[in-house]
Scaffold this active site. Sequence first.
Site, PDB file in Angstrom:
ATOM      1  N   LYS A 151       0.868  -1.232   0.075  1.00 50.48           N
ATOM      2  CA  LYS A 151      -0.067  -0.067  -0.066  1.00 50.48           C
ATOM      3  C   LYS A 151       0.827   1.271  -0.074  1.00 50.48           C
ATOM      4  CE  LYS A 151      -1.698   2.053   3.409  1.00 50.48           C
ATOM      5  NZ  LYS A 151      -2.412   2.547   4.841  1.00 50.48           N
ATOM      6  N   ASP A 169      -6.326   0.863   0.634  1.00 51.78           N
ATOM      7  CA  ASP A 169      -6.589   1.117   2.260  1.00 51.78           C
ATOM      8  C   ASP A 169      -7.959   0.665   2.722  1.00 51.78           C
ATOM      9  OD1 ASP A 169      -8.314   2.957   1.208  1.00 51.78           O
ATOM     10  OD2 ASP A 169      -7.230   4.707   1.979  1.00 51.78           O
TER      11      ASP A 169
END
Length: 280
Positions: A151, A169
């Site tokens: 991420k 996320d």
Amino acid sequence: MGEQVVRSVKKAANRPTGAASGKPAKPESHLAMVRRARRINRELAELYPYAHPELDFRNPFELLVATVLSAQTTDLRVNQTTPALFAAYPTPEDMAAAVPEKLEEIIRPTGFFRAKARSLMGLSAALRDDFGGEVPGRLADLVKLPGVGRKTANVVLGNAFGVPGITVDTHFGRLVRRWKWTEQEDPVKVEADIAAIFPKSEWTMLSHRVVFHGRRICHSRKPACGACPIAPLCPAYGEGETDPEKAKKLLKYEMGGYPGQRLSPPPDYPGSPAPPLGAG
């Protein structure tokens, strides 16, 4: 901004389909889902033409550090903390040589400050020792840095290097499951499923638009369904407030007339900047 949302909602109300119409939804083919997903992306692009990373940064190192700090806290709190942080430690060499207690005290407002300080000093030392003090522009190199996962790596690649990436996320994962683009829970599998739906050139901006929508309208506990321009395309319509006037009161950030998360937002941002730490 509020008028734009109202117009979009009125337009949506005139063409309800699926869950928004209250009729039983027909089984959706994969092709139909892909077409609906791409249409949602186009609608979000019209709604958020100014979508952007909501972390303040001036270079790849600052974005990397800010993204690591953003775990388990808000981008606003990170943005309020990083001015003092980068004034004290502007380079990887500086941060690698920091006195841990002093670094911890600066980043304390972001939470989990001891673990984050270890990650920041570790990744800074790795940048200094292995990459000449520069943030690498490859996913394989970034994920080797302490505290950096896919991420964080995709945030840095997409926004500091222009390399397309999907940032999964909590907001992104929640919305793409709510929209039935995937049923996966694992972020890596979510990323793979969404990457198969959209062309690579859309990945970075798609991530921003979905996150923007999740923060402003499609909230976790009480989505503002009645103020959502993509309601006719949403299988989960009705999970939140459907009354338009009540839903409008749930809108956040610039959509609700409040400051955004960045102290230094891009020039085209239609809302007001966030206040610095301790202000207001």
